[in-house]
Design a protein around this motif. Structure first.
Motif, PDB file in Angstrom:
ATOM      1  N   LEU A   1     -13.553  -1.412  16.415  1.00 31.03           N
ATOM      2  CA  LEU A   1     -13.173  -1.275  15.459  1.00 31.03           C
ATOM      3  C   LEU A   1     -14.363  -1.796  14.812  1.00 31.03           C
ATOM      4  O   LEU A   1     -14.464  -3.597  15.330  1.00 31.03           O
TER       5      LEU A   1
ATOM      6  N   SER B   1       0.858  -1.316  -0.028  1.00 27.28           N
ATOM      7  CA  SER B   1       0.089   0.006  -0.079  1.00 27.28           C
ATOM      8  C   SER B   1       1.189   0.904  -0.393  1.00 27.28           C
ATOM      9  O   SER B   1       2.158   1.153   0.259  1.00 27.28           O
TER      10      SER B   1
ATOM     11  N   LEU C   1      -3.557   0.688  22.158  1.00 31.22           N
ATOM     12  CA  LEU C   1      -3.503   1.871  19.892  1.00 31.22           C
ATOM     13  C   LEU C   1      -4.079   2.695  19.986  1.00 31.22           C
ATOM     14  O   LEU C   1      -5.051   3.189  21.341  1.00 31.22           O
TER      15      LEU C   1
ATOM     16  N   GLU D   1     -13.661  -0.954   9.663  1.00 32.28           N
ATOM     17  CA  GLU D   1     -12.575  -0.034   9.900  1.00 32.28           C
ATOM     18  C   GLU D   1     -12.074  -1.405   9.437  1.00 32.28           C
ATOM     19  O   GLU D   1     -10.662  -0.722   9.135  1.00 32.28           O
TER      20      GLU D   1
ATOM     21  N   ARG E   1      -2.563  -6.961  11.247  1.00 29.64           N
ATOM     22  CA  ARG E   1      -1.727  -6.714  10.504  1.00 29.64           C
ATOM     23  C   ARG E   1      -0.330  -7.408  10.407  1.00 29.64           C
ATOM     24  O   ARG E   1      -0.011  -7.755   9.784  1.00 29.64           O
TER      25      ARG E   1
ATOM     26  N   VAL F   1     -10.164  -1.451   6.847  1.00 34.65           N
ATOM     27  CA  VAL F   1      -9.260  -0.208   5.599  1.00 34.65           C
ATOM     28  C   VAL F   1      -8.288   0.016   6.325  1.00 34.65           C
ATOM     29  O   VAL F   1      -7.139   0.079   6.198  1.00 34.65           O
ATOM     30  N   SER F   2      -8.190  -0.419   7.794  1.00 35.84           N
ATOM     31  CA  SER F   2      -6.766   0.295   8.608  1.00 35.84           C
ATOM     32  C   SER F   2      -5.264  -1.332   8.592  1.00 35.84           C
ATOM     33  O   SER F   2      -4.401  -0.408   8.443  1.00 35.84           O
ATOM     34  N   CYS F   3      -5.936  -1.816   7.526  1.00 35.55           N
ATOM     35  CA  CYS F   3      -4.849  -2.488   7.361  1.00 35.55           C
ATOM     36  C   CYS F   3      -4.866  -2.335   6.080  1.00 35.55           C
ATOM     37  O   CYS F   3      -4.019  -3.911   5.495  1.00 35.55           O
ATOM     38  N   SER F   4      -5.088  -2.626   5.491  1.00 36.82           N
ATOM     39  CA  SER F   4      -4.904  -2.313   4.085  1.00 36.82           C
ATOM     40  C   SER F   4      -5.864  -4.403   3.181  1.00 36.82           C
ATOM     41  O   SER F   4      -4.859  -4.059   2.582  1.00 36.82           O
TER      42      SER F   4
ATOM     43  N   ARG G   1      -5.488   6.141  17.940  1.00 35.83           N
ATOM     44  CA  ARG G   1      -6.667   6.873  16.566  1.00 35.83           C
ATOM     45  C   ARG G   1      -5.755   8.561  16.980  1.00 35.83           C
ATOM     46  O   ARG G   1      -6.811   8.227  17.604  1.00 35.83           O
TER      47      ARG G   1
ATOM     48  N   LEU H   1      -6.305  -5.778  15.785  1.00 37.17           N
ATOM     49  CA  LEU H   1      -6.542  -4.519  14.690  1.00 37.17           C
ATOM     50  C   LEU H   1      -4.224  -5.043  14.241  1.00 37.17           C
ATOM     51  O   LEU H   1      -3.586  -5.364  13.372  1.00 37.17           O
TER      52      LEU H   1
ATOM     53  N   ARG I   1     -10.869   7.073   0.081  1.00 37.98           N
ATOM     54  CA  ARG I   1     -10.711   7.709   0.990  1.00 37.98           C
ATOM     55  C   ARG I   1      -9.151   8.095   1.441  1.00 37.98           C
ATOM     56  O   ARG I   1      -8.798   7.038   0.754  1.00 37.98           O
TER      57      ARG I   1
ATOM     58  N   GLU J   1      -5.501   6.535   2.491  1.00 34.37           N
ATOM     59  CA  GLU J   1      -5.424   5.537   3.688  1.00 34.37           C
ATOM     60  C   GLU J   1      -4.638   5.824   5.350  1.00 34.37           C
ATOM     61  O   GLU J   1      -4.563   6.781   5.382  1.00 34.37           O
ATOM     62  N   ASP J   2      -4.934   4.616   6.098  1.00 31.49           N
ATOM     63  CA  ASP J   2      -4.914   4.561   7.630  1.00 31.49           C
ATOM     64  C   ASP J   2      -3.362   4.919   7.492  1.00 31.49           C
ATOM     65  O   ASP J   2      -2.885   3.480   6.236  1.00 31.49           O
ATOM     66  N   HIS J   3      -2.187   5.001   8.665  1.00 32.44           N
ATOM     67  CA  HIS J   3      -1.191   4.819   8.466  1.00 32.44           C
ATOM     68  C   HIS J   3      -0.600   3.767   9.824  1.00 32.44           C
ATOM     69  O   HIS J   3      -1.289   4.346  11.025  1.00 32.44           O
ATOM     70  N   HIS J   4      -0.122   3.302  10.545  1.00 34.46           N
ATOM     71  CA  HIS J   4       0.530   3.049  10.997  1.00 34.46           C
ATOM     72  C   HIS J   4       1.909   3.671  11.931  1.00 34.46           C
ATOM     73  O   HIS J   4       3.556   3.623  10.828  1.00 34.46           O
TER      74      HIS J   4
ATOM     75  N   TYR K   1      -2.850   5.873  13.138  1.00 32.43           N
ATOM     76  CA  TYR K   1      -2.258   4.977  14.043  1.00 32.43           C
ATOM     77  C   TYR K   1      -1.606   4.573  14.484  1.00 32.43           C
ATOM     78  O   TYR K   1       0.156   4.807  14.209  1.00 32.43           O
TER      79      TYR K   1
END
Lengths: 315, 103
Positions: free
Chosen positions: B15, A96, A185, B19, B62, B22-25, A187, B58, A129, A131-134, A205
């Motif tokens: 979650l 991604s 975690l 959700e 991942r 999406v957050s883990c692609s 957010r 989550l 939307r 992408e989410d980042h970690h 996150y």
């Protein structure tokens, strides 16, 4: 920017078949997997391997890389020639855009404009939307009691006016509320990648870990703290002032306490809807026998107390 | 002064399946498949719309995805490795607690 030799990173020949590349990647990924590897620098190596694999395992990216890379070697100063990628079509496979933030500037320069979002003409009219980042963040245990403000530096892909994506660093001021615990975690809504075509931004996150502390350690919401005490406080009982993560507390040491005894302070662990407990672990510290008076006192105890800690051990 | 952003603590189940995906692609189907295979914890009930996941789930998702992609592992094998890594982490915590070095 230095040229990166992805073949050298994976230890394969330039004409290696796809199957050999896959095998080499898996072998090295096992060796450098950050959860188990004892190699120094495993995390950096793993990122490098992922980057090399993202290019060489993808026939389109590999062909384009071979095209531009035939006249370069590892470490050489590199600028991509104009229109180097003319005639190649990239699709996003497996990695991604958020993950590509971990890759090098070299990767970003070559493939950045396509990672994670496709070309503008593919996605231009879609609303999607971001992408989410970690990321991980290291805090002090005391921050769990009071909350903390931190400025985080994040590398994120940013799209320029021509639709090309470059990695850029940005600083983000974050207020972390109290009550955080190890491995939790948090957010930050809307702080991931920007959305496309008016779509919502992704989230960020953060995985929280505590820095090691000499006196305190957390287990879930419970906190353990060592409390050094003198032998007479342990033997006779005493009221002592104990430093704890959120200040100090007056505690009663029960008469006849031994090292390792735990005193529980209910609800004085990490705060939350069900706050944790704080355990003070007693540690008896002997005064040094470093002057004649101290030696005399120890000798008097030896004479008067008839004490053998090994009694009953059969020695 | 720059704006300070407030972080939200993700504590309990909070979650949704979408959700998490999406957050883990990963896709929604990927999550459902892994819950059904027993490698991701499921809330009671068969309806994915009712499921909820924790922050810990989550991180597990991942890790599973990363293992499957790196080694072409099937969900059960990735689940087994993830369980072993969790167990290793738990034992490392116990070693630290006992004041012993990790090796």
């Amino acid at each position: 920017m230095e040229f990166k030799d992805y073949y050298q990173i994976l230890g394969v020949a330039r004409d290696a078949p796809a199957d050999d590349i896959k095998k080499a990647y898996r072998r090295l990924a096992r060796k450098y997997h950050p959860d188990v590897s004892k190699e120094p620098d495993a995390e950096r190596k793993m990122k490098e391997l992922n980057e090399a694999n993202a290019v060489l395992s993808d026939p389109e990216k590999r062909a384009a890389y071979d095209n531009v890379g035939q006249s370069f070697h590892a470490g050489q100063e590199f600028r991509p020639p104009p229109n180097w990628d003319a005639g190649f079509e990239f699709s996003d496979r497996g990695f991604s855009g958020a993950e590509s933030a971990d890759f090098s500037d070299f990767f970003s320069e070559l493939f950045g404009s396509r990672m994670g979002r496709g070309s503008p003409r593919e996605h231009g009219h879609f609303r999607s939307r971001g992408e989410d980042h970690h990321a991980k963040v290291l805090l002090d245990l005391q921050d769990a009691y009071h909350g903390a403000s931190r400025t985080l530096t994040l590398r994120t892909p940013q799209t320029d006016a021509r639709g090309h994506v470059k990695l850029s660093e940005r600083a983000l001021d974050v207020r972390i509320p109290k009550g955080i615990h190890e491995g939790q975690l948090i957010r930050l809504t809307g702080q991931g990648s920007p959305g496309h075509g008016g779509g919502q931004s992704g989230d960020l996150y953060l995985e929280v870990h505590f820095k090691p502390h000499t006196r305190y350690r957390a287990e879930g919401r419970d906190v353990y703290a060592t409390l050094p005490i003198a032998p007479w406080e342990a033997a006779l009982g005493a009221s002592v002032k104990a430093p704890v993560p959120d200040g100090a507390v007056e505690v009663r040491i029960p008469e006849g306490s031994q090292s390792g005894r735990k005193l529980r302070l209910k609800g004085r662990g990490i705060p939350g809807s069900t706050p944790g407990d704080l355990y003070l672990v007693l540690e008896i510290v002997l005064p040094p026998a470093s002057n004649p008076k101290a030696r005399e006192l120890y000798q008097a105890m030896e004479r008067e107390l008839n004490f053998d800690p090994r009694r009953g051990l059969g020695a | 002064m720059a704006q300070e952003h407030i972080a939200l603590l993700l504590d309990d189940a909070c979650l949704t399946v979408d959700e998490l995906a999406v957050s883990c692609s990963v896709s929604r189907e990927w999550v459902i498949e892994h819950v059904q295979a027993g490698v991701l914890p499921a809330e009671s009930g068969a309806d994915p719309a009712q499921w909820s996941f924790t922050g810990r789930d989550l991180l597990r998702t991942r890790r599973l995805f990363d293992l499957e992609r790196s080694f072409d592992a099937n969900p059960e094998l990735a689940g087994l490795v993830t369980d072993l890594l969790d167990e290793m982490e738990r034992l490392r915590v116990r070693l630290r607690r006992a004041g012993l070095p990790p090796d």
